[in-house]
Design an enzyme around this catalytic site. Structure first.
Site, PDB file in Angstrom:
ATOM      1  N   GLY A 324      -6.793  62.207  76.514  1.00  0.00           N
ATOM      2  CA  GLY A 324      -6.014  60.993  76.349  1.00  0.00           C
ATOM      3  C   GLY A 324      -6.504  60.198  75.167  1.00  0.00           C
ATOM      4  N   GLU A 325      -6.331  58.867  75.239  1.00  0.00           N
ATOM      5  CA  GLU A 325      -6.740  57.920  74.194  1.00  0.00           C
ATOM      6  C   GLU A 325      -5.848  57.973  72.956  1.00  0.00           C
ATOM      7  OE1 GLU A 325     -10.707  58.659  72.885  1.00  0.00           O
ATOM      8  OE2 GLU A 325     -11.610  58.451  74.862  1.00  0.00           O
ATOM      9  N   GLY A 326      -5.036  59.006  72.809  1.00  0.00           N
ATOM     10  CA  GLY A 326      -4.376  59.273  71.540  1.00  0.00           C
ATOM     11  C   GLY A 326      -5.132  60.303  70.726  1.00  0.00           C
TER      12      GLY A 326
END
Length: 359
Positions: A324-326
């Protein structure tokens, strides 16, 4: 209170699409030999409406919020990790921080509903613009996390509408023509699984994975909790009502951001399972959103491949990323300017004096 939904018009332009394809086919290479790089160049050209696309001032936006459902043990990590990771983003120590710096992507972190307040700092854009290369912190907190959606709605309709509006207004403030999506919120793979099951009818057992690292037994407990959520909200079907009932504040804010970015014809670079869930909801409100999206990767979460399939989407990478997080969007980002450069700068057979195919 209903949110104001930006209109996203279709961008189908048969003449431009044919022209760009002809340009790609006439480059000094066998037709189609650059594979998905050519397909990516074609898609970006059509999104931006030009045969010479240039990606400018890319903005990574990490939407952060907490989830009441996390108290039911659906994540392997405690809820404090959400605010701790926001601090890590701001300090430059997270994976997305490193990758954004590496690729020259501006990093924006949005407090959509973290269950903690953050100290005022020079990275607050309303107070003082951050130094070059530093992340921005945007304060758009609607509530201190959602409610436990196994007991009732995660958000009120008003909270959901405000979060969507916050996403719309935030994108209006950001420069550039490319928006990269990221998120942070302990428990939000559960949210993505619920949205996929509710909006696409895929059984919850097929779309629920380990998230932050649950054991096999933990995954089964997670499925049981999510089944309770679905039973409680069995009568909800409208996309906005589904989002309010079992969504997250970061997802709702992201929905607004996706809608506004699409309305402005920005390239929307979608990260993994949770960001794709936001695109799924946005597409149920404005279907032409999907014309603006580039999908960075297919996540290691089992539901993500099914979600991409439901959206008729093909990801650039399949590296079993699930952080995740980008981080996946930032990892795939260099492919996008490379594809644009091929279209703009690679010579044609005629210009290079190279003979074309003889048979």
């Amino acid at each position: 209170m209903l949110p104001v939904i930006p209109e996203v018009v279709a961008i189908e332009d048969a003449a431009l699409a044919a022209h760009v394809q002809a340009l790609l086919d006439d480059k000094t290479k066998p037709v189609g030999s650059l594979g998905m790089l050519e397909q990516l160049a074609h898609r970006i050209a059509c999104i931006l409406g030009t045969d010479a696309p240039v990606l400018q001032q890319p903005q990574m936006v990490v939407f952060a919020a907490d989830h009441g459902l996390a108290a039911r043990g659906v994540s392997a990590y405690p809820v404090d990790v959400t605010w701790q990771m926001v601090e890590n983003f701001m300090a430059g120590g997270a994976a997305v921080s490193v990758l954004a710096r590496q690729h020259g992507i501006a990093l924006n972190v949005v407090d959509c509903g973290v269950a903690r307040d953050f100290a005022v700092r020079e990275q607050d854009p309303e107070d003082k613009l951050p130094k070059a290369g530093q992340p921005r912190l945007w304060r758009r907190k609607v509530a201190y996390g959602t409610q436990d959606c196994s007991q009732g709605p995660a958000m009120t309709q008003q909270e959901c509408a405000l979060a969507i509006r916050n996403g719309v207004e935030l994108v209006k403030k950001l420069p550039g023509n490319a928006l990269l999506l990221g998120e942070m919120g302990i428990g939000n793979t559960s949210t993505a699984s619920l949205l996929l099951t509710k909006l696409c009818g895929v059984p919850i057992e097929q779309v629920t994975g380990m998230g932050t690292g649950l054991s096999a037994e933990g995954v089964q407990r997670k499925i049981a909790v999510l089944q309770q959520v679905l039973a409680r909200h069995a009568q909800v079907s409208d996309p906005l009502e589904v989002l309010a009932a079992m969504g997250g504040l970061e997802v709702a804010t992201m929905v607004g951001a996706v809608l506004q970015a699409a309305a402005e014809r920005r390239v929307v670079v979608v990260d993994g399972f949770i960001t794709t869930a936001a695109v799924l909801v946005a597409s149920r409100l404005q279907p032409a959103v999907l014309q603006r999206c580039v999908y960075a990767h297919s996540s290691g979460e089992p539901g993500h491949a099914l979600m991409l399939q439901a959206l008729h989407a093909k990801a650039l990478l399949d590296w079993q990323l699930r952080l995740g997080e980008g981080s996946g969007a930032a990892t795939a980002w260099p492919l996008l300017p490379a594809a644009c450069a091929i279209l703009r700068e690679m010579a044609s057979f005629g210009a290079a004096g190279v003979a074309t195919k003889s048979v």
